[in-house]
Design a protein around this motif. Structure first.
Motif: not given
Lengths: 400, 400
Positions: B36-63
């Motif tokens: 799951e962490i690797l999935a995040g790395i792949l989707l994130g800004p440093f590899v495929f940049n498919l999902v932009e980190p956002s405030h909503f995702y951060n809070v959802l992650a906290e929940i």
């Protein structure tokens, strides 16, 4: 870190108020959903101003209503929906035509411009299926024929509403692109037909493979994935995301019992759905109700809004008999966020004025809050529906 | 409406990637959480940049992580935790002292300033209990003594980490407020002791009343409400929200079986928890790994970070025997967001430089990703733990 404290504060208050007011309303034999909306009004900016509306809460609410419609879809079989398809379609069409004419007439009576009349008509068209679905689910009568008719009609309603909106915004801008309207219609119809086909042919075929995954609760995770995916597609083609969520549930309804999908979705429902109704309440602009000069106009539009769906949808469902037809009519009365969105599009385009906007908001709030108690009473008075509810409650109680 | 389409797009991709990579990792007998962490790395800004980190995702992650620790707490009885309390406390204290000294020494070796050494030491202190809790939960050994020791130590660890942070930021600013540190300590200790008291005395007393509510699934809703409330309080007094969530679960653990709380929380877990790990992956700054000149320093700090917890926590848990003690040691190795937060506080205060910041981030990522596979292997090699897991898997499977 302060930000998360603030959000947790809001979530805690919203959840506590929703459950507290819901409990209170159930104790006085009123629908919990009205309690949840009132909880939102109380917490919101116009009464105690305890929770500030925010982007996060809005999106969480949207996920809540997606889960609500997904759960409702799970309990609506494709075949059963097709069986009532013709009735639903007639209900939807008449439920669009009557309110549009009523809204148009209203605006003409109050002597607004034609373009304003068109927008009011459009805002009268869209049923907020969330409210009715919640009442049906709480009374556990999603299995009844009348529920299928309402839910099917809501899907058609959304498609027709989409077409009307495309036409009216075209008119508002002074030019209609027939190509664009054709595309919108084609996409929406193709989406729904494709999913009905998938639900009937493909899902039973792939079902045995679902047990072979190693991930914990893999079938449920795949169901959620389909729900998110179809909500995304529906949202992308400008249908409401909840139509996609409903279709995802319906596509999977055949696997519901085998993989206990409804049961597993229940906790997601209990956690997320209240946020939708609380946030809906938080967005109610109470100041509309203090403008004495528009109250008369607002009451008139509300009456027209109720009569439009009652007559249109009731006529469309006459084949079910008078009693059931009137339940369908009432069930289609609530307008929700779609009506508000259309009104705000009109406002931002300069097509309607601020007073007319307030009148539309009043109508949306009034139809939303008035419907659940009436609908609940009508269902509980129908012996046949009451029996369905009791049977389902027993079944649901069994695995507990 | 476009906004919701974009967010749904992100949610769909994140959920699909998390479950897909999780499944892949489980098939090659590796922990799903690393997938799951690797999935995040792949989707994130440093590899495929498919999902932009956002405030909503951060809070959802906290929940998500709040739900994770709540679920873990539900399976951790108050009495059982008190039973291992002394061991946990020693593990926590030595698990803070050793890494702090190691971090301090490291910074001195690389010849940084004293204040920098203090910050590195502090960033070495905080265990990311989410990772380990997830591995323990996936292997279903939350009931084992070694799990209780680790979870208890994580709670103490958070309190001690809080105290160290208060001292070090005081030093960084050039002045320590003893009053403030005293207050921090008092609040944290009072919070935990008060909840243990409530859990032992009050909850068994009010439990029979839970059946009298009319709201559907009222006990579960009240449990969620307590979880949100205590997360809020913990966050408010500057403890991590997850400590509150864990305590809420623990307080309710006595009612877990009667009201099927764990079972009901499972779907919330399956839906929300993956977002925490994916978002964690999305925030990994891969550019750190391309700076050849700091790789050596980063590897050294990572080694010190591992040795610090392994020796400190292992020594603290020696009373469990060498085998179990080493599992406790490894279980406490992962540093998480807290380490990153401390490093960024240091960076923003100008107390540490950009190169040292990168080194700390490297250490956090490396300890987080390396731990789960090692921990999993050690647990599966322990016959006693393997038996606990198999028994729990059978029990969990029964009501399915």
């Amino acid at each position: 870190m302060e930000d998360i404290t603030k959000i947790l504060f809001g979530l805690f208050l919203m959840f506590a108020a929703a459950k507290g007011m819901g409990e209170l309303f159930e104790r006085v034999k009123q629908p919990a959903v009205v309690g949840e909306i009132l909880a939102g009004i109380l917490l919101g900016p116009f009464v105690f101003n305890l929770v500030e509306p925010s982007h996060f809460y809005n999106v969480l609410a949207e996920i809540g209503v997606i889960i609500l419609l997904f759960t409702v879809g799970l309990q609506t079989g494709v075949d059963e929906l097709l069986l009532v398809g013709k009735t639903s379609l007639i209900v939807a069409i008449l439920g669009v035509v009557f309110p549009f004419i009523f809204g148009y007439l209203y605006a003409q009576i109050i002597s607004h411009k034609t373009v304003e009349a068109m927008f009011v008509g459009t805002a009268m068209v869209a049923t907020s299926v969330g409210i009715t679905a919640r009442v049906l689910a709480d009374l556990r009568i999603l299995d009844a024929k009348v529920s299928k008719v309402i839910l099917g009609a809501a899907v058609f309603d959304d498609i027709i509403g989409l077409i009307v909106l495309a036409i009216v915004t075209g008119l508002g801008k002074g030019a209609i692109s027939y190509l664009k309207i054709g595309l919108v219609v084609f996409e929406a119809v193709a989406f729904v037909l494709f999913l009905i086909f998938i639900g009937k042919r493909v899902v039973p075929f792939v079902a045995p493979g679902l047990g072979t995954f190693k991930t914990r609760n893999a079938p449920f995770s795949l169901a959620i994935l389909l729900c998110l995916g179809l909500s995304l597609v529906a949202s992308y083609i400008d249908l409401a995301a909840i139509v996609g969520a409903f279709m995802a549930g319906m596509v999977l309804s055949g696997l519901n019992i085998e993989f206990r999908l409804s049961l597993k979705a229940e906790s997601l429902y209990d956690f997320l759905v209240p946020f939708f109704f609380v946030v809906m309440g938080m967005h109610v602009d109470l100041s509309v109700f203090t403008q004495a000069n528009i109250i008369g106009a607002a009451l008139l539009l509300t009456l027209f809004a109720i009569l439009g769906k009652l007559l249109g949808c009731g006529l469309g469902a006459l084949s079910l008999g008078m009693g059931q037809a009137s339940i369908v009519g009432v069930g289609m009365v609530p307008r929700g966020e779609v009506g508000m969105i259309i009104a705000s599009i009109g406002l931002s385009m300069g097509a309607i004025g601020a007073d007319l906007y307030s009148v539309v908001i009043f109508m949306v709030v009034a139809t939303t809050i008035l419907t659940p108690p009436v609908l609940r009473r009508m269902i509980l008075k129908s012996d046949a529906l009451k029996r369905v509810g009791e049977e389902m409650a027993e079944k649901a109680g069994a695995p507990e």
